[in-house]
Design an enzyme around this catalytic site. Sequence first.
Site, PDB file in Angstrom:
ATOM      1  N   ASP A   1       0.853  -1.186   0.000  1.00 17.77           N
ATOM      2  CA  ASP A   1       0.000   0.000   0.000  1.00 17.77           C
ATOM      3  C   ASP A   1       0.892   1.241   0.000  1.00 17.77           C
ATOM      4  OD1 ASP A   1      -1.640   2.153   0.724  1.00 17.77           O
ATOM      5  OD2 ASP A   1      -2.711   1.022   2.267  1.00 17.77           O
TER       6      ASP A   1
ATOM      7  N   ASN B   1      -6.324  12.729 -10.183  1.00 16.63           N
ATOM      8  CA  ASN B   1      -7.138  13.158 -11.315  1.00 16.63           C
ATOM      9  C   ASN B   1      -6.865  14.645 -11.528  1.00 16.63           C
ATOM     10  OD1 ASN B   1      -9.126  14.810  -9.892  1.00 16.63           O
ATOM     11  ND2 ASN B   1      -9.979  12.895  -9.133  1.00 16.63           N
TER      12      ASN B   1
ATOM     13  N   GLY C   1      -9.343   5.035  -6.280  1.00 15.21           N
ATOM     14  CA  GLY C   1      -8.055   4.373  -6.433  1.00 15.21           C
ATOM     15  C   GLY C   1      -6.956   4.966  -5.552  1.00 15.21           C
TER      16      GLY C   1
ATOM     17  N   ASP D   1      -5.566   7.866  -5.752  1.00 12.63           N
ATOM     18  CA  ASP D   1      -5.874   9.252  -5.401  1.00 12.63           C
ATOM     19  C   ASP D   1      -6.728   9.332  -4.140  1.00 12.63           C
ATOM     20  OD1 ASP D   1      -5.819  12.029  -5.770  1.00 12.63           O
ATOM     21  OD2 ASP D   1      -7.469  12.021  -7.196  1.00 12.63           O
TER      22      ASP D   1
ATOM     23  N   SER E   1      -1.858   5.110 -14.023  1.00 12.38           N
ATOM     24  CA  SER E   1      -2.827   4.898 -15.107  1.00 12.38           C
ATOM     25  C   SER E   1      -3.299   3.458 -15.279  1.00 12.38           C
ATOM     26  CB  SER E   1      -2.302   5.420 -16.459  1.00 12.38           C
ATOM     27  OG  SER E   1      -2.353   6.818 -16.502  1.00 12.38           O
ATOM     28  N   THR E   2      -2.915   2.541 -14.387  1.00 13.46           N
ATOM     29  CA  THR E   2      -3.278   1.138 -14.581  1.00 13.46           C
ATOM     30  C   THR E   2      -4.588   0.737 -13.902  1.00 13.46           C
ATOM     31  OG1 THR E   2      -1.961   0.423 -12.681  1.00 13.46           O
ATOM     32  CG2 THR E   2      -0.872   0.434 -14.845  1.00 13.46           C
ATOM     33  N   GLY E   3      -5.184   1.628 -13.143  1.00 12.84           N
ATOM     34  CA  GLY E   3      -6.460   1.317 -12.498  1.00 12.84           C
ATOM     35  C   GLY E   3      -7.617   1.690 -13.406  1.00 12.84           C
TER      36      GLY E   3
ATOM     37  N   TYR F   1      -7.969   4.087 -15.272  1.00 12.10           N
ATOM     38  CA  TYR F   1      -7.538   4.645 -16.565  1.00 12.10           C
ATOM     39  C   TYR F   1      -7.139   3.546 -17.547  1.00 12.10           C
ATOM     40  CZ  TYR F   1      -7.617   9.385 -14.606  1.00 12.10           C
ATOM     41  OH  TYR F   1      -7.986  10.591 -14.044  1.00 12.10           O
TER      42      TYR F   1
END
Length: 174
Positions: A15, A29, A37, A39, A127-129, A131
């Site tokens: 984590d 974002n 996520g 963020d 960007s892998t979640g 997005y």
Amino acid sequence: MTEFTGPEILLVRGDITRQKADAIVNAANSSLLGGGGVDGAVHRAGGPEILAACRDLRASHHGKGLPTGQAVATTAGRLDARWVIHTVGPVYRDPGGDPELLASCYRESLRVADGLGARTVAFPAISTGVYRWPMDDAARIAVGTVRNTPTAVEEVRFVLFDDRAYEAFSRQFG
């Protein structure tokens, strides 16, 4: 002339909000006001100080939000870090996404870290979640960019939330 060797790169399964580092990178974002996520987790764990600092940025330099591929720093609030570096990753769309924008997230975050004097930086898999950037491609871009970006940062830690991400990043070293 000194040869560029780059920072030590470590992989951690865990984590990102529990990492001890000079700077933790937030996959933000563009509003800078929290979200889901990574963020949302960073904002929840760091507390209201991070949101207040982000609101100050929106009121001054980033009234329309932070552009994709750029990075900016705030306090880390209650996180075990000095700063949070917020960067906005690109959304992956069919037939693809702009890999240069994803690489820019890592380069710009390292540039901001250098400006702060940070020596240890923890990155998520940007960007892998939600997005939807494909994990293997994201890992290739992330590791390659960090390896090839001149920086005074001594240690970069990729903090990967699950086994699939950890394995994808591990393949970049084999």
